[in-house]
Design an enzyme around this catalytic site. Structure first.
Site, PDB file in Angstrom:
ATOM      1  N   ILE A 110       0.830  -1.204   0.000  1.00 50.04           N
ATOM      2  CA  ILE A 110       0.000   0.000   0.000  1.00 50.04           C
ATOM      3  C   ILE A 110       0.865   1.255   0.000  1.00 50.04           C
ATOM      4  CG2 ILE A 110      -1.647   1.339   1.374  1.00 50.04           C
ATOM      5  CD1 ILE A 110      -2.854  -1.359   2.296  1.00 50.04           C
ATOM      6  N   ASP A 131      11.306   3.868   4.426  1.00 45.48           N
ATOM      7  CA  ASP A 131      11.105   2.461   4.771  1.00 45.48           C
ATOM      8  C   ASP A 131      12.408   1.942   5.376  1.00 45.48           C
ATOM      9  OD1 ASP A 131      10.523  -0.490   4.544  1.00 45.48           O
ATOM     10  OD2 ASP A 131       8.850   0.234   3.346  1.00 45.48           O
ATOM     11  N   VAL A 154      10.416   3.509  12.046  1.00 47.11           N
ATOM     12  CA  VAL A 154       9.387   4.366  12.644  1.00 47.11           C
ATOM     13  C   VAL A 154       9.361   4.296  14.163  1.00 47.11           C
ATOM     14  CG1 VAL A 154       7.933   4.401  10.585  1.00 47.11           C
ATOM     15  CG2 VAL A 154       7.552   2.635  12.348  1.00 47.11           C
ATOM     16  N   ASN A 178       1.924   4.445   7.161  1.00 50.10           N
ATOM     17  CA  ASN A 178       1.588   3.169   6.541  1.00 50.10           C
ATOM     18  C   ASN A 178       2.421   1.996   7.056  1.00 50.10           C
ATOM     19  OD1 ASN A 178       0.482   1.397   4.309  1.00 50.10           O
ATOM     20  ND2 ASN A 178       2.661   1.407   3.832  1.00 50.10           N
ATOM     21  N   TYR A 203      -2.089  -7.870  16.151  1.00 51.80           N
ATOM     22  CA  TYR A 203      -2.274  -6.954  15.024  1.00 51.80           C
ATOM     23  C   TYR A 203      -3.603  -6.211  15.177  1.00 51.80           C
ATOM     24  CZ  TYR A 203      -3.045  -5.389  10.214  1.00 51.80           C
ATOM     25  OH  TYR A 203      -3.297  -4.636   9.101  1.00 51.80           O
ATOM     26  N   LYS A 221      -4.490  -2.108  15.704  1.00 52.57           N
ATOM     27  CA  LYS A 221      -5.361  -1.335  14.815  1.00 52.57           C
ATOM     28  C   LYS A 221      -6.503  -0.680  15.584  1.00 52.57           C
ATOM     29  CE  LYS A 221      -2.612  -2.039  11.501  1.00 52.57           C
ATOM     30  NZ  LYS A 221      -1.811  -0.927  10.976  1.00 52.57           N
TER      31      LYS A 221
END
Length: 183
Positions: free
Chosen positions: A15, A34, A56, A78, A143, A147
């Site tokens: 994505i 990245d 990140v 992302n 995960y 989210k």
């Protein structure tokens, strides 16, 4: 008006890569980051693309990533990790890495980018959540929990940052054909 500037994390694949390529086609200047610098190097080169390595979870690397920008119209959080399987069979270190990248990575990005977003009228921060933010999903427990966290952070910051003319949004895609969901 100056050219619109976007910063995209996890830009090497999936994505993030598709978002970066789309923004470049639409005439944006894109800072694409990245940890996979080899895959980043295969993005279409040009004067509107700046690439670099960014973990990140590292606040200092985030500060370096935004330091060269004079404006930020769009931040796309992302970068993400996923492991599927029985919760107890996934090593604790992997659970921790998923939380650190998927949640702390977004928090670090928001903190580092806020000054630029606040000085850029009509700026937007978009974070990739997931359909897994709607309900706890077996085999994706950690995960899914990350989210849910992004969903809550997004709702809170959209209200908190509205006075700074910053929209804060999250996207909840279902499974997307990327290497993250292979297998």
């Amino acid at each position: 008006m100056s050219q619109s500037v976007a910063l995209v994390t996890g830009a090497a694949n999936g994505i993030g890569r598709a978002t970066t390529e789309h923004l470049l086609r639409d005439g944006w200047s894109v800072a694409a980051f990245d940890v996979d610098t080899e895959a980043l190097s295969s993005l279409p080169s040009g004067p509107c693309l700046h690439t670099g390595r960014l973990d990140v979870t590292d606040e200092a690397q985030w500060r370096e990533a935004v330091a060269g920008l004079d404006r930020l119209d769009l931040l796309v959080n992302n970068a993400g990790l996923l492991s599927s399987g029985d919760f107890t069979q996934i090593p604790a270190a992997r659970h921790r890495a998923i939380v650190e990248v998927n949640v702390l990575g977004v928090i670090n990005g928001a903190l580092a980018s806020f000054p630029l977003l606040a000085q850029t009228p009509g700026s937007v921060m978009v974070s990739l959540a997931s359909a897994s933010a709607m309900y706890g999903q077996p085999d994706l427990a950690t995960y899914s929990a990350t989210k849910f966290a992004i969903r809550g952070l997004t709702e809170a910051l959209d209200l908190e940052w509205a006075g700074h003319d910053i929209r804060v949004l999250d996207l909840w895609p279902m499974f997307v054909r990327t290497s993250m969901v292979d297998g």
